[in-house]
Motif scaffolding. Sequence first.
Motif, PDB file in Angstrom:
ATOM      1  N   TYR A   1       2.840   4.522   0.673  1.00 11.71           N
ATOM      2  CA  TYR A   1       3.648   5.017   1.798  1.00 11.71           C
ATOM      3  C   TYR A   1       4.011   3.912   2.802  1.00 11.71           C
ATOM      4  N   SER A   2       3.858   2.645   2.425  1.00 10.68           N
ATOM      5  CA  SER A   2       4.185   1.564   3.361  1.00 10.68           C
ATOM      6  C   SER A   2       5.685   1.283   3.392  1.00 10.68           C
ATOM      7  N   SER A   3       6.435   1.732   2.388  1.00 13.03           N
ATOM      8  CA  SER A   3       7.888   1.521   2.374  1.00 13.03           C
ATOM      9  C   SER A   3       8.527   2.593   1.504  1.00 13.03           C
TER      10      SER A   3
ATOM     11  N   PRO B   1       0.822  -1.201   0.000  1.00 15.79           N
ATOM     12  CA  PRO B   1       0.000   0.000   0.000  1.00 15.79           C
ATOM     13  C   PRO B   1       0.870   1.272   0.000  1.00 15.79           C
TER      14      PRO B   1
ATOM     15  N   SER C   1      -2.936  -5.727  -3.399  1.00 19.25           N
ATOM     16  CA  SER C   1      -2.269  -5.030  -2.287  1.00 19.25           C
ATOM     17  C   SER C   1      -2.947  -3.705  -1.994  1.00 19.25           C
TER      18      SER C   1
END
Length: 180
Positions: free
Chosen positions: A39-41, A37, A177
Amino acid sequence: MKAEKKKKIIKTIKIDVDKCNGCRACELICSAFHAAPKYSSNNPARARIRLIRDPLKDVYVPVYAGDYAPAECAGRDKYTIDGKEYDECAFCRASCPSRDEFKEPDSGLPLKCDMCEGEEEPLCVKWCLADALTLEEREEEAEEEEEQEELEIGLESLANKYGLQKILDTVARMSKSKKD
Ligand code: SF4
Ligand code: SF4
């Protein structure tokens, strides 16, 4: 079919190499925005912009991911800046078979700058506190038929290179995702 004229907005990001300080905030925010998703990494290897650096000479050149190229080109460019000779292809924007740049690390699918679709302003421009990146917009007339043709050629060459099933699997994985 008769092509109809319609207006389209052309967005250009102007790059002032002299202002870039090599902070790499543009790579970070781009990869975070496109993570699934969102801004998840933040893995710069997934960014659609990358920085060519030579810190000793204080040379930093941001390069945006451009079009996918199904085959290596026969002619290459070689740049020398402030006495340093850069690799062939160093400043090229294409995702192409001759190198790993601008490819999604997991799937190997090509990456291309989408101007942060859905955002008011490209995030790399917003996050560049040195003002090395600035957005310019202009209106142009475009043929509707031509646009459709470009899209079809792009999809066909992608499918030839990676196989249609791999592309479909990747799209399915990404949309799954996004829903999670
Ligand atoms: S955010 Fe701006 S100053 Fe920092 S590396 Fe990117 S272009 Fe250069
Ligand atoms: S405009 Fe958006 S997609 Fe393109 S390089 Fe900048 S942050 Fe990435």
